[in-house]
Write a protein that holds these residues in place. Structure first.
Motif, PDB file in Angstrom:
ATOM      1  N   ASP A 105       0.904  -1.082   0.036  1.00  0.00           N
ATOM      2  CA  ASP A 105       0.238  -0.051   0.014  1.00  0.00           C
ATOM      3  C   ASP A 105       0.822   0.915   0.082  1.00  0.00           C
ATOM      4  OD1 ASP A 105      -2.203  -1.663   0.171  1.00  0.00           O
ATOM      5  OD2 ASP A 105      -2.410  -1.381   2.266  1.00  0.00           O
ATOM      6  N   VAL A 106       1.847   1.331   0.695  1.00  0.00           N
ATOM      7  CA  VAL A 106       2.730   2.280   1.058  1.00  0.00           C
ATOM      8  C   VAL A 106       3.431   2.594  -0.230  1.00  0.00           C
ATOM      9  CG1 VAL A 106       4.935   2.930   1.926  1.00  0.00           C
ATOM     10  CG2 VAL A 106       2.839   2.291   3.481  1.00  0.00           C
ATOM     11  N   ILE A 107       4.098   1.496  -0.890  1.00  0.00           N
ATOM     12  CA  ILE A 107       4.818   1.782  -2.169  1.00  0.00           C
ATOM     13  C   ILE A 107       3.649   2.335  -3.434  1.00  0.00           C
ATOM     14  CG2 ILE A 107       6.014   0.293  -4.282  1.00  0.00           C
ATOM     15  CD1 ILE A 107       7.377  -1.070  -1.925  1.00  0.00           C
ATOM     16  N   GLY A 108       2.449   1.770  -3.267  1.00  0.00           N
ATOM     17  CA  GLY A 108       1.718   1.976  -4.494  1.00  0.00           C
ATOM     18  C   GLY A 108       1.106   3.677  -4.219  1.00  0.00           C
ATOM     19  N   ILE A 109       1.008   3.911  -2.948  1.00  0.00           N
ATOM     20  CA  ILE A 109       0.751   5.499  -2.766  1.00  0.00           C
ATOM     21  C   ILE A 109       2.063   6.416  -3.227  1.00  0.00           C
ATOM     22  CG2 ILE A 109       0.555   7.324  -0.616  1.00  0.00           C
ATOM     23  CD1 ILE A 109      -1.283   5.094   0.701  1.00  0.00           C
ATOM     24  N   ILE A 110       3.099   6.010  -3.163  1.00  0.00           N
ATOM     25  CA  ILE A 110       4.250   6.757  -3.457  1.00  0.00           C
ATOM     26  C   ILE A 110       4.497   6.749  -5.004  1.00  0.00           C
ATOM     27  CG2 ILE A 110       6.959   6.873  -3.519  1.00  0.00           C
ATOM     28  CD1 ILE A 110       6.742   5.229  -0.694  1.00  0.00           C
ATOM     29  N   GLU A 111       4.062   5.429  -5.658  1.00  0.00           N
ATOM     30  CA  GLU A 111       4.349   5.429  -6.979  1.00  0.00           C
ATOM     31  C   GLU A 111       3.064   6.253  -7.839  1.00  0.00           C
ATOM     32  OE1 GLU A 111       3.868   1.474  -8.244  1.00  0.00           O
ATOM     33  OE2 GLU A 111       4.182   1.785 -10.291  1.00  0.00           O
ATOM     34  N   LYS A 112       2.029   6.159  -6.972  1.00  0.00           N
ATOM     35  CA  LYS A 112       0.713   6.952  -7.470  1.00  0.00           C
ATOM     36  C   LYS A 112       0.857   8.499  -7.689  1.00  0.00           C
ATOM     37  CE  LYS A 112      -3.104   8.074  -5.367  1.00  0.00           C
ATOM     38  NZ  LYS A 112      -3.997   7.578  -4.353  1.00  0.00           N
ATOM     39  N   ASN A 113       1.801   9.070  -6.820  1.00  0.00           N
ATOM     40  CA  ASN A 113       2.097  10.580  -6.593  1.00  0.00           C
ATOM     41  C   ASN A 113       3.299  10.946  -7.204  1.00  0.00           C
ATOM     42  OD1 ASN A 113      -0.346  11.429  -5.182  1.00  0.00           O
ATOM     43  ND2 ASN A 113       0.247   9.824  -3.774  1.00  0.00           N
ATOM     44  N   SER A 114       4.142  10.116  -7.751  1.00  0.00           N
ATOM     45  CA  SER A 114       5.476  10.481  -8.188  1.00  0.00           C
ATOM     46  C   SER A 114       5.620  10.540  -9.370  1.00  0.00           C
ATOM     47  CB  SER A 114       6.686   9.616  -7.778  1.00  0.00           C
ATOM     48  OG  SER A 114       6.560   9.563  -6.294  1.00  0.00           O
ATOM     49  N   ARG A 115       6.017  11.783 -10.050  1.00  0.00           N
ATOM     50  CA  ARG A 115       5.987  11.770 -11.694  1.00  0.00           C
ATOM     51  C   ARG A 115       7.428  11.727 -12.189  1.00  0.00           C
ATOM     52  NH1 ARG A 115       5.661  15.919 -14.888  1.00  0.00           N
ATOM     53  NH2 ARG A 115       5.417  17.613 -13.622  1.00  0.00           N
ATOM     54  N   SER A 116       7.718  11.156 -13.296  1.00  0.00           N
ATOM     55  CA  SER A 116       8.854  11.199 -13.831  1.00  0.00           C
ATOM     56  C   SER A 116       9.264  12.481 -14.698  1.00  0.00           C
ATOM     57  CB  SER A 116       8.998   9.916 -14.685  1.00  0.00           C
ATOM     58  OG  SER A 116      10.015   9.902 -15.587  1.00  0.00           O
ATOM     59  N   ARG A 117      10.313  12.982 -14.499  1.00  0.00           N
ATOM     60  CA  ARG A 117      10.369  14.323 -15.194  1.00  0.00           C
ATOM     61  C   ARG A 117      11.808  14.229 -15.994  1.00  0.00           C
ATOM     62  NH1 ARG A 117       8.190  15.272 -10.361  1.00  0.00           N
ATOM     63  NH2 ARG A 117       6.700  16.720 -10.186  1.00  0.00           N
TER      64      ARG A 117
END
Ligand code: 2BA
Length: 109
Positions: free
Chosen positions: A55-67
């Protein structure tokens, strides 16, 4: 218990932290600097029970954008000995870089 280290872009750190907190996860936010770009990023520490790790990794992934970020890379100037010119090179940064380690002992005293 596991300890998650997540290195995220400064611009994403507020969203990630807020979403983690809203889902009941405690977070510690550290200011950090990437060794390659030498620009600021954010390292988040999250202590979490193993069953909630995804769940924690999913939340981090969902809110982190590649730039993409441009860096000025010095190269020798053609025909002018000893002179360097800068050449912009595009670098892809993140999403997030995540490390998960085991926690031997956890106390709140
Ligand atoms: P920086 O070290 O500033 O790296 C920013 C981006 O530059 C990296 O994005 C990668 O695309 C590129 N890069 C890094 N080192 C490079 C190299 N030697 N040659 C060419 N390109 C290079 P990400 O991989 O997404 O990493 C974002 C940030 O996460 C890094 O910032 C660093 O603070 C951290 N990080 C990434 N991998 C790590 C690792 N294995 N250990 C510790 N921290 C790491």
């Amino acid at each position: 218990m596991k300890l998650v280290f997540a290195i995220v872009h400064n611009e994403d750190s507020h969203k990630v932290t807020k979403d983690l907190n809203e889902n009941g996860f405690s977070v510690t936010k550290l200011s950090s600097t990437g060794g390659f770009l030498r620009s600021g990023n954010t390292t988040l520490l999250v202590g979490v029970e193993e069953e909630n790790l995804d769940d924690v990794i999913g939340i981090i992934e969902k809110n982190s954008r590649s730039r993409t970020q441009l860096i000025n890379y010095p190269i020798p100037a053609v025909g002018i000995e000893g002179m360097l010119v800068t050449n912009p090179v595009e670098v892809v940064v993140g999403g997030a870089t995540i490390f998960v380690t085991n926690v031997e002992r956890f106390e709140k005293v």
